[in-house]
Design an enzyme around this catalytic site. Sequence first.
Site, PDB file in Angstrom:
ATOM      1  N   GLY A 175       0.823  -1.211   0.000  1.00 35.76           N
ATOM      2  CA  GLY A 175       0.000   0.000   0.000  1.00 35.76           C
ATOM      3  C   GLY A 175       0.852   1.254   0.000  1.00 35.76           C
ATOM      4  O   GLY A 175       0.582   2.217  -0.739  1.00 35.76           O
ATOM      5  N   ASP A 176       1.891   1.261   0.819  1.00 37.98           N
ATOM      6  CA  ASP A 176       2.801   2.411   0.842  1.00 37.98           C
ATOM      7  C   ASP A 176       3.500   2.585  -0.499  1.00 37.98           C
ATOM      8  O   ASP A 176       3.635   3.703  -1.004  1.00 37.98           O
ATOM      9  CB  ASP A 176       3.864   2.200   1.925  1.00 37.98           C
TER      10      ASP A 176
END
Lengths: 407, 407
Positions: A175-176
């Site tokens: 996600g990052d």
Amino acid sequence: MTETAQHGPLTGLRVLEIGHFVAAPFCTRILGDLGAEIIKIEPPQGDPVRQWGEQIDGNSLWWSVHGRNKRSVTLNLKSAKAVEIVLGLVEKCDVLVENFRPGQLARMGLGDDALRAVKPDLVIAHISGFGQDGPYRDRAAFGVIGEAIGGLRYLTDHAPGTSDLPPVRVGVSIGDSLAGLYAAFGIVSAVWQRDRVKGDGKGRTMDVALTDSVLSMMEGMLPEYGALGKVRQPTGSRIPTAAPSSAYPSSDGRWILIAANSEPLFAKLASLIRRPDLLEEPKFKGNRARVENVVELDAIITTWTSQLTIVELENRLTTADIPSTQVYSAAECATDPQFIHRGMVREVDDELLGRVLHTGIVPHISDNPGTIRWAGPSVGQHTNEILGEFLSLKPDDLASLRAEGTI
Amino acid sequence: MTETAQHGPLTGLRVLEIGHFVAAPFCTRILGDLGAEIIKIEPPQGDPVRQWGEQIDGNSLWWSVHGRNKRSVTLNLKSAKAVEIVLGLVEKCDVLVENFRPGQLARMGLGDDALRAVKPDLVIAHISGFGQDGPYRDRAAFGVIGEAIGGLRYLTDHAPGTSDLPPVRVGVSIGDSLAGLYAAFGIVSAVWQRDRVKGDGKGRTMDVALTDSVLSMMEGMLPEYGALGKVRQPTGSRIPTAAPSSAYPSSDGRWILIAANSEPLFAKLASLIRRPDLLEEPKFKGNRARVENVVELDAIITTWTSQLTIVELENRLTTADIPSTQVYSAAECATDPQFIHRGMVREVDDELLGRVLHTGIVPHISDNPGTIRWAGPSVGQHTNEILGEFLSLKPDDLASLRAEGTI
């Protein structure tokens, strides 16, 4: 007249990063890989990611990649003088990337208005867990939580009823990294419109949320739910709409992926495993029938794979021209001939660590490739150099800033 | 003097897509979301992704998102006249994106040299499974295989010895989407250097491999293997370096994610589950000790979570200010107040399907947002319009091209 794009197409773009952990530093890593000049502001104790994962003599191996091509400037942002220094640097940069909690930079005196006062056409990228507005804006931005809210965790699981274990985390901070990639894409889009010959010369502000970045990957999940009420379900190692395509066990405890989900490929597989009778079976005729009877079909394939070692399986499947591979761990990635051929696995000199194995640069731009100019620097390695070069600070100025804890 | 960037920062950029399936069309989707003009060449039978997933009256719901903001032109590329038409369009475009097998476009008469002959400063993006060169160049580009070779599949699994089931596929075509994102980033980088006031005016060629795109996400995996021989291992639902952070079962068969892996958060959790004694236990003192004893710790947390419903768990954890969430399926994503507030879940008019639920646009650019101008078109919906507008073909020309099967 034109500058030479010596280090890739982003040569000539100057980016200030006030970031930490994964998302903002990943964004500037890929900008730097294509030639952008990256100045990273770090607190005196350094980016926390320097403490993550394996270390050698207190130096992080991940950091060697994560911090590459960046210059590190130490600043204690609690000091008003440090804020002045940041504004002095901003004046000479094209882009600012940050991933503090929403509003925190503004509370330090570095809100968008303050930044634009010194650099009116600055491109600003704010990266956060949930975005700069809305009811969740102030929630803590833990990556695993954002991935679950974006819908990815639910689908990264065995089929309902198959296992009592929870859905797994994707093995990296996906996600990052996705938020970092989207930010890089948005930043370059904004500078194109600002800088091009017929462009508008304007700065732009972007707001990249980890949750939004994950949701935007979810293919037909939302429209299918909206129109039909269908809640997409996980399918474990399989693909929901094609068979056979899964991971099968070898006799020596490894997994072999086989994707034989077209008619010609399935015929080749049936022949290889000496089960030509499968082609005559109505329940395996055509992809739709095979998907319906996939449990039975995969059991038959497993009977074959579990009698052979991973090396034998790879040899036989490759000879039969059936798409397949063992599931690569770090060991296979590091020695893969294709990755080595393409410079995707390469040794880089690191001042702190010696020769370090780095991932290469994506995308490959054949007529103007990016470069790995240096590995992740030590904390504040370039403080004197940058403050001298950009703000004309003298050794005496630097000494007193250091004495009072500003740098 | 300057054009207005009406639909986002990429307004004024014209992109020709000769793509299919996921990677190239995803690349052009996100370029189009930020305002680029997308012309998609499709074979008469249409992009195969139009047949994937749920349909209504033969129209794909995924396509509504995947094809949005694009104009579709039907061309049978086996015809020499169609190749001439492509070259005519290329002359008026900034960028070409394609994801055929390496070399296939050249065999059709659309190699880089032929493209540059009509448009010398064209930016060209080739997307493929393994890249345009190297020993694996001609291998079939199945996404699941590329993800396994990039190292992601190995890590997306329960910890060794925990389960007999194979490592799971990330629930979406993540390798293809990552390659599409990297291509979009590379394309915009190349047009920035080409078009900016001090730029070099040159076209560039990029070669984006699915395998490379996945490998570039793998954090410290390669450097840690290279320096220490450490083969990174999967950790299932947990994070390798912090505890407690995992998915825990509720009494009603759902999963709650809890990330309480700092000292203050762990203290809050111990208090909430009425086990303040845990804070005095040496084996749970400090993150390192908790990681070592995570199996025991997670069992204690599970004892608590498994007595409460998912709703009760979310209420109590939120009240205690502990980062947590249920694992969202399509149903929770579609109704989440934050996603709705930010326009990440929105209804779009689709000529074929009525109102369709779409994912919004990433990144959010507050002072110049992108737009969803229309949903995925039908096959060849814009053939006449584009060939008239760009190549000045008349109704009679179009009729004969259609009669001979070129369009």
